[in-house]
Design a protein around this motif. Structure first.
Motif, PDB file in Angstrom:
ATOM      1  N   ALA A  48       0.853  -1.186   0.000  1.00 49.39           N
ATOM      2  CA  ALA A  48       0.000   0.000   0.000  1.00 49.39           C
ATOM      3  C   ALA A  48       0.886   1.232   0.000  1.00 49.39           C
ATOM      4  O   ALA A  48       1.964   1.237   0.563  1.00 49.39           O
ATOM      5  N   GLN A  49       0.412   2.255  -0.648  1.00 52.09           N
ATOM      6  CA  GLN A  49       1.172   3.494  -0.671  1.00 52.09           C
ATOM      7  C   GLN A  49       0.921   4.238   0.636  1.00 52.09           C
ATOM      8  O   GLN A  49      -0.207   4.527   0.995  1.00 52.09           O
ATOM      9  N   MET A  50       1.997   4.564   1.337  1.00 52.10           N
ATOM     10  CA  MET A  50       1.868   5.255   2.613  1.00 52.10           C
ATOM     11  C   MET A  50       1.661   6.742   2.376  1.00 52.10           C
ATOM     12  O   MET A  50       2.168   7.310   1.423  1.00 52.10           O
ATOM     13  N   PHE A  51       0.895   7.369   3.267  1.00 49.58           N
ATOM     14  CA  PHE A  51       0.647   8.804   3.270  1.00 49.58           C
ATOM     15  C   PHE A  51       0.108   9.309   1.927  1.00 49.58           C
ATOM     16  O   PHE A  51       0.558  10.320   1.408  1.00 49.58           O
ATOM     17  N   ASP A  52      -0.874   8.593   1.392  1.00 48.93           N
ATOM     18  CA  ASP A  52      -1.524   8.993   0.150  1.00 48.93           C
ATOM     19  C   ASP A  52      -2.729   9.868   0.494  1.00 48.93           C
ATOM     20  O   ASP A  52      -3.805   9.369   0.809  1.00 48.93           O
ATOM     21  N   PRO A  88      -3.712   9.978   6.356  1.00 51.41           N
ATOM     22  CA  PRO A  88      -3.866   8.579   5.926  1.00 51.41           C
ATOM     23  C   PRO A  88      -2.513   7.866   5.857  1.00 51.41           C
ATOM     24  O   PRO A  88      -1.759   8.019   4.902  1.00 51.41           O
ATOM     25  N   VAL A  89      -2.190   7.094   6.885  1.00 52.19           N
ATOM     26  CA  VAL A  89      -0.947   6.324   6.898  1.00 52.19           C
ATOM     27  C   VAL A  89      -1.023   5.257   5.810  1.00 52.19           C
ATOM     28  O   VAL A  89      -0.097   5.089   5.022  1.00 52.19           O
ATOM     29  N   PHE A  90      -2.128   4.548   5.775  1.00 49.62           N
ATOM     30  CA  PHE A  90      -2.462   3.615   4.703  1.00 49.62           C
ATOM     31  C   PHE A  90      -3.892   3.923   4.282  1.00 49.62           C
ATOM     32  O   PHE A  90      -4.572   4.708   4.923  1.00 49.62           O
ATOM     33  N   SER A  91      -4.376   3.281   3.248  1.00 43.91           N
ATOM     34  CA  SER A  91      -5.748   3.538   2.813  1.00 43.91           C
ATOM     35  C   SER A  91      -6.764   3.095   3.862  1.00 43.91           C
ATOM     36  O   SER A  91      -7.880   3.591   3.887  1.00 43.91           O
ATOM     37  N   TRP A  92      -6.375   2.217   4.769  1.00 48.46           N
ATOM     38  CA  TRP A  92      -7.275   1.695   5.793  1.00 48.46           C
ATOM     39  C   TRP A  92      -6.973   2.222   7.200  1.00 48.46           C
ATOM     40  O   TRP A  92      -7.642   1.867   8.158  1.00 48.46           O
ATOM     41  N   VAL A 136      -9.644   3.151  11.827  1.00 49.96           N
ATOM     42  CA  VAL A 136      -9.408   1.994  10.962  1.00 49.96           C
ATOM     43  C   VAL A 136     -10.638   1.814  10.091  1.00 49.96           C
ATOM     44  O   VAL A 136     -11.765   1.959  10.557  1.00 49.96           O
ATOM     45  N   LYS A 137     -10.415   1.484   8.804  1.00 48.86           N
ATOM     46  CA  LYS A 137     -11.524   1.257   7.871  1.00 48.86           C
ATOM     47  C   LYS A 137     -11.590  -0.226   7.520  1.00 48.86           C
ATOM     48  O   LYS A 137     -10.915  -0.685   6.594  1.00 48.86           O
ATOM     49  N   PRO A 138     -12.419  -0.999   8.230  1.00 52.06           N
ATOM     50  CA  PRO A 138     -12.547  -2.409   7.858  1.00 52.06           C
ATOM     51  C   PRO A 138     -13.274  -2.588   6.523  1.00 52.06           C
ATOM     52  O   PRO A 138     -13.067  -3.566   5.829  1.00 52.06           O
ATOM     53  N   PHE A 139     -14.138  -1.625   6.186  1.00 51.67           N
ATOM     54  CA  PHE A 139     -14.845  -1.584   4.911  1.00 51.67           C
ATOM     55  C   PHE A 139     -14.754  -0.167   4.376  1.00 51.67           C
ATOM     56  O   PHE A 139     -14.520   0.777   5.137  1.00 51.67           O
ATOM     57  N   ASP A 140     -14.990   0.035   3.089  1.00 50.91           N
ATOM     58  CA  ASP A 140     -14.903   1.378   2.517  1.00 50.91           C
ATOM     59  C   ASP A 140     -15.907   2.348   3.132  1.00 50.91           C
ATOM     60  O   ASP A 140     -15.660   3.541   3.192  1.00 50.91           O
ATOM     61  N   PHE A 141     -17.038   1.839   3.613  1.00 51.78           N
ATOM     62  CA  PHE A 141     -18.099   2.708   4.117  1.00 51.78           C
ATOM     63  C   PHE A 141     -18.114   2.827   5.643  1.00 51.78           C
ATOM     64  O   PHE A 141     -18.922   3.556   6.194  1.00 51.78           O
TER      65      PHE A 141
END
Length: 191
Positions: free
Chosen positions: A20-24, A105-109, A161-166
Motif C-alpha cells: 500500500a502506498q503510505m501517506f496517500d 492517511p498512513v495507509f488507505s485503511w 481503521v476502515k474495515p470496509f470502505d463505508f
C-alpha cells in the motif's frame, strides 16, 4: 524495550508487505463521514497526574469532510433526567469537549488524527423540586444551576481503521477525554 523493537519490526514488515502506498492524501478526497462518540469526558491530565473529579460517561457526534475532522462529546448532570419531583438538591457536574483536526492517511485503511480544541467542566446543583418537559425529545428533566466553570485548551490524537470502505472505527485520547467512535462514510456508502 526488546519487545517494542520486535513489535515495530513486525509491523513494518506487515506494512511494507501490503504494498500500500503510505501517506496517500488522495484518500481524503472520498472522505465524508458522520458518526457517534461514546466514552469518558471531564478528566484533567495535568503533567502526569490525572484529576478525575469531573469525569463521567458522555456521548456525542463526529464528522469529517475531505480529511478535516470535527467532533463533540458531552456529559450531562447525573440527576438532571428524571420524572419524580422530590425536595432533593444534588451536587452535579458537566463536561464537554469540542475538537478539530486533520486525518493523516498512513495507509488507505488507517488514519492518524491529531486534534486540538476546547474543553470545560462545570459544577452546580440539580434541583429535583423542578420539572420541565422537552417537547422535541419527549423527555422530562430537572433544572441544573451552574455555579462554576473551568475552561481548558484540549489536544490529543486519534486513530481510525476502515474495515470496509463505508465504515470507520476509531478512538481518541485527549487531555480531557478518552472515547471511541463509529462512523459511516456517506460518499462510499452508495458504492
Amino acid at each position: 524495550m526488546k519487545k517494542i523493537t520486535v513489535l515495530v519490526a513486525m509491523l513494518s514488515f506487515f506494512a511494507f508487505s501490503t504494498k500500500a502506498q503510505m501517506f496517500d492524501f488522495t484518500n481524503n478526497l472520498t472522505d465524508f463521514t458522520i458518526g457517534v462518540n461514546i466514552g469518558v469526558v471531564g478528566y484533567d491530565f495535568n503533567g502526569g497526574n490525572i484529576d478525575m473529579t469531573y469525569n463521567g460517561f458522555g456521548s456525542g457526534v463526529s464528522m469529517s469532510i475531505l480529511g478535516v475532522y470535527l467532533d463533540f462529546i458531552y456529559q450531562s448532570p447525573e440527576h438532571k433526567w428524571g420524572n419524580k419531583i422530590t425536595p432533593d438538591v444534588y451536587y452535579d457536574h458537566t463536561a464537554l469537549t469540542i475538537n478539530t483536526g486533520y486525518k493523516i492517511p498512513v495507509f488507505s485503511w488507517l488514519n492518524v488524527i491529531p486534534v486540538i480544541g476546547y474543553s470545560n467542566e462545570t459544577e452546580g446543583w440539580t434541583d429535583c423540586s423542578t420539572i420541565n418537559i422537552d417537547y422535541d425529545s419527549q423527555s422530562v428533566y430537572h433544572d441544573y444551576d451552574r455555579v462554576t466553570i473551568a475552561n481548558h485548551f484540549n489536544y490529543g490524537v486519534g486513530l481510525s481503521v476502515k474495515p470496509f470502505d463505508f465504515l470507520e472505527i476509531g478512538g481518541m485520547c485527549t487531555a480531557h477525554a478518552v472515547y471511541g467512535n463509529i462512523s459511516l462514510n456517506l460518499f462510499n456508502l452508495k458504492n
